[in-house]
Design a protein around this motif. Structure first.
Motif: not given
Length: 935
Positions: A65-79, A118-126
């Motif tokens: 990889p030249t770029h990378a990120a680890v993505i997490f689920d944020h606690s709480g509900q989503t759309f 991680e972003i509030e209101g959104y799942e890691a998959d999104d």
């Protein structure tokens, strides 16, 4: 989000790591671990860090990889909860000890200098979907590091997936293999099939296979729903029409959102090397000694000190030297050996380990002996290193400069047999047998493997390498570094002495330090009595049994093998006739095609590979439905197993020097305390079939002797009656009543006299099944009756014996609260999965219910075995085998009755004085020229 084309574009490769999946995989794959200084749970963090380290150090070539990120689920509900309020409603709360580890995994990611998102209101998959789509639009390549099926809809056109568990790349072909459609139609299939884990409703009764067929037939979901009236199958047509809107909602739930708002650019995800000070500081703070040392070595930095104890006001103990740091002696002259013996006498203890030519203790030859008396004080005494290369054994010419084997053993024998000097070993039974074959019987002894087993059964394994890493923060020298592997592997006798010395001496020093670590833990964890009365004293008893071995009649086995071969041939003919064609009965693929394609039988669901399942469970279900072919295949498989595992294999285990078979017992195998038998396994010889019982005919007594079998009668049911305090069962055992007939009478209201054998058989199946938490499904399979009828039997059983239900509920509740259960004798059996959810929870619950029962039975026979040598010392007899609840002896003709009287007395009173059972223990005995006659 601003345009980032200049910073990210063609030639760039973005890796998106599913951090939430990493966390849960780490948590469930590893045993619980706490930070020693304050008890903070860090097991998932440790696994997470190890996975990240493996990821950043992997050599990937052009896929790096030249770029990378680890993505997490944020606690709480989503759309999605606004779309469907029951979305993920079935998901249990995270385990209590995992919650404080979530923020630590974020810290770990940042310590590795990898972008943490991680972003509030959104799942890691999104978030992953959005980044993947934008990177693809910018002309870059994307690899999603996850095995999550929901992410497979993104695969293709420059986006692929890497399954980190299997190390397998997932492209469009792999997606089609899993879903039956390409990535562009995965959402349609998921919308129809639903998802019980996320509580996505889907279409009732439609699974992945049917969904894929429908989508392939109609092109896409909306076309399918608009033309549902055309579907010929009435039930499927009705399902689609009635649930059309719910299916459309399901599609919105499974469709990933590629428009998640981002406040950073793709260019900001550029890969950066870890900053040694930051990463090592975090790892040291977590007290991950081994990983800290490994990372420091890789980064060329100095490893920081790892403090694992809280500050103390009192004086601090001097820091111990690192293992091997002070160097290890290579003892090649008598004067140095004498000095070591003097040190042993002064210390009053010694850790000992042997290096040999084989893992078979009955044929292995000594290559060297290592000793340790204190941290930083260890040595290796080479006695059997040979010259020569090219084969496993070398030329046989001894390397010059070694002390003679006989002289070394003569010098060590007095201290190794001195009752004032403690001999410490790791899996000491091996070394005990090696030295016993040379006339040295070590006593007293301590075994670090058994200490760990008494403390941590069910939490982790008890091998020295794992214990060293876990409790000493030390990584042992791998044996393959010395002997190699594959065709170029050499024997330890061929290893150069200067290379063998640090490896062998390290084993002894690690063992010494483990003993120092575990000894004070035994009383604090309340397992001293278990270790001192059930584990440690068993070592010499089992060693003597294993060295005694048992005689096997090769001619009997040969005749049986021929008979089994003939029966297999007859069964094959019958199977071919039932199938209407010849095929390879041993081929699951061909059998599946015959049963499910040609004969059209139900079941045999295809697995991940697309092949039909022809497991024993599937065939037993088909046989229970009245189909002859699967029943005959089960018979053929049983015959084949008996032939390959026993009649053909047993002769290969006969020791050429003794003419006997010498099995090896594992003391620290099953966490309930049951012994395991290997090389060969004599615990699993079936006794319920005529053919299985005949295998025992090949185990014979030495001329002039007889075999005697003593077997506990229904010991686990007796223990259940005691611990659950069931008056009816206890009284029946006291009165010597047929317990299965009594149970049937209690359950079904029929008199004991003249009882139908079938009714008794059903009661027997429930009596034994309930100990293992049998379900209605399991009982229906065992009795070949409808599941509803089987469940009704179980319900009636609990109505008649409510004490059993109360015992089960109390045991499970205690296990959930404490994380372990105990036997009557104090054995601690850990239940790490008891608070999990899903299918694993059911298994953990059944194990917790059964463990105190099976564990107490195992403890009782251990107590009997430990007492037996002294009890039969004056008889011309010896104990040869232990198989579950049975002990097998060899005794001179004429003394069998005397042996039975003595051994029965020991076995029936083995629980006392520690436990006074409210039911009697009863032992059945038999005598014969072979094991089958005696049993």
């Amino acid at each position: 989000m601003t345009s980032d084309a200049p910073a990210f574009g063609k030639g760039c490769h973005l890796h998106l790591i599913d951090g939430s999946a990493f966390i849960f995989r780490a948590y469930h794959a590893l045993p619980p671990l706490t930070r020693k200084s304050d008890g903070l749970p860090v097991g998932a963090v440790a696994g997470f860090c190890n996975m990240l380290w493996k990821y950043v150090t992997d050599e990937r070539g052009h896929d790096a990889p030249t770029h990378a990120a680890v993505i997490f689920d944020h606690s709480g509900q989503t759309f999605r909860n606004e779309i469907y309020d029951l979305y993920k409603a079935n998901r249990p709360e995270p385990p209590e000890d995992l919650r404080p580890q979530f923020p630590l995994t974020r810290e770990a990611t940042r310590a590795f200098n990898i972008a943490c998102i991680e972003i509030e209101g959104y799942e890691a998959d999104d978030i992953i979907a959005t980044l993947a789509c934008r990177a693809r639009e910018a002309g870059g390549a994307v690899t999603i590091v996850s095995s999550d099926k929901d992410l497979m809809q993104l695969v293709g056109n420059g986006v692929d997936m890497l399954d980190p568990i299997k190390g397998k790349m997932i492209g469009p072909d792999e997606v089609r293999e899993k879903f039956g459609v390409g990535p562009e139609r995965v959402v349609d299939v998921q919308a129809l099939a639903g998802d019980s884990v996320d509580n996505v409703p889907g279409a009732p009764g439609i699974g992945i296979k049917t969904a894929a067929q429908l989508i392939n037939d109609y092109g896409d979901l909306e076309t399918l729903l608009s033309r549902a009236e055309e579907i010929k199958q009435p039930k499927r047509r009705q399902t689609l029409i009635e649930n059309a809107e719910l299916i459309r909602v399901s599609r919105r739930l499974v469709q990933l959102d590629c428009e998640t708002p981002l406040d950073f650019t793709l260019g900001s995800l550029e890969m950066r090397d870890p900053e040694p000070e930051v990463l090592l500081g975090f790892l040291a703070e977590m007290e991950f000694r081994t990983l800290t040392a490994r990372v420091a070595e890789k980064l060329g930095a100095e490893a920081p000190a790892v403090v694992s104890a809280p500050p103390s006001e009192g004086p601090t103990a001097p820091e111990q030297p690192g293992i091997g740091a002070a160097g290890h002696d290579c003892v090649t002259d008598q004067a140095l050996l004498d000095r070591w013996i003097a040190e042993i006498r002064e210390a009053g203890h010694v850790a000992i380990d042997t290096e040999t030519t084989s893992l078979d203790e009955m044929q292995a030859e000594l290559v060297g002996i290592s000793l340790s008396v204190a941290p930083g004080r260890a040595c290796y005494i080479p006695v059997g290193h040979v010259q020569g290369e090219g084969d496993l054994f070398g030329s046989g010419a001894l390397v010059e400069g070694q002390l003679g084997l006989d002289a070394v053993l003569a010098a060590l024998k007095p201290v190794l047999e001195d009752l004032a000097i403690l001999k410490i070993g790791q899996n000491l039974k091996y070394d005990y047998k090696i030295l016993a074959r040379h006339g040295i019987r070590m006593a007293p002894i301590a075994d670090t493997m058994l200490m760990s087993y008494a403390l941590h059964a069910g939490i982790h394994n008890h091998g020295m390498d794992e214990l060293a890493e876990r409790y000493l923060g030390h990584r042992c020298i791998p044996i393959k570094d010395l002997i190699g592997s594959g065709k170029s592997q050499i024997g330890f006798a061929q290893v150069a002495i200067d290379k063998a010395t640090p490896y062998a001496a390290e084993d002894a020093e690690v063992t010494l330090r483990l003993w120092q670590n575990f000894a004070p833990m035994l009383p604090s964890e309340q397992v001293t009595t278990v270790y001192e009365t059930l584990e440690r004293p068993l070592v010499p008893v089992l060693a003597d049994m294993e060295m005694a071995g048992i005689r096997v009649d090769g001619d009997v086995l040969k005749r049986m093998s021929n008979v089994f071969a003939q029966k297999m041939a007859g069964l094959e003919d019958e199977i071919h006739e039932l199938a209407g064609e010849k095929f390879n009965v041993g081929s699951p693929k061909q059998l599946g095609e015959i049963l499910f394609d040609r004969m059209g039988l139900s079941g045999g669901k295809t697995g991940k590979t697309g092949a039909y399942s022809t497991s024993a469970d599937v065939l037993e279900d088909l046989a229970a439905e009245g189909h002859d072919l699967p029943a005959r295949v089960l018979d053929w498989r049983q015959m084949s197993k008996l032939k390959s595992t026993y009649t053909d294999a047993l002769p290969t285990y006969v020791n050429p020097e003794t003419g006997r078979v010498h099995t090896s017992y594992s003391i620290a195998g099953a966490q309930t305390g049951r012994l395991a038998s290997t090389d060969p396994n004599l615990q699993n010889i079936p006794v319920r079939t005529e053919e299985g019982r005949r295998i025992r005919e090949a185990f014979v007594a030495t001329p002039g002797h007889r075999l005697v079998s003593l077997d506990y009668s229904q010991i686990e049911l007796r223990i259940l009656a005691h611990v659950a305090d069931i008056p009816a069962l206890k009284q029946a055992f006291r009165d010597g009543i047929d317990i299965h007939a009594m149970t049937a009478s209690q359950m079904f209201g029929v008199p004991v006299e003249g009882m139908d054998p079938m009714i008794r058989r059903r009661a027997k199946a429930i009596n034994f099944g309930v100990i293992y938490g049998i379900s209605g499904f399991g009982l229906s399979r065992n009795l070949r009756i409808p599941r509803a009828e089987a469940q009704a039997f179980i319900d009636t059983y609990f109505e008649r014996f409510p004490e059993i239900r109360a015992y089960m509920d109390q045991t499970v509740a205690g296990a959930k609260e404490d994380g372990f259960v105990r036997t009557l004798f104090g054995r601690r059996i850990n239940t790490p999965g008891i608070n999990q959810s899903g299918p694993a929870a059911g298994g953990a619950r059944r194990a917790a219910i059964n463990a105190p029962i099976q564990g107490a039975a195992a403890d009782i026979i251990r107590r009997a075995m430990i007492r037996m040598p002294a009890a039969i010392r004056d008889l011309p007899a010896r104990m040869l085998l232990q198989v579950h609840d049975e002990l097998v002896f060899e005794v001179e003709e004429g003394a069998a009755d005397d042996l039975i009287a003595v051994a029965r007395q020991v076995m029936e009173n083995a629980a006392e004085p520690a436990v006074k059972l409210s039911v009697p223990l009863v032992v059945d005995a038999g005598i014969g020229g072979n094991w089958a006659e005696a049993h």
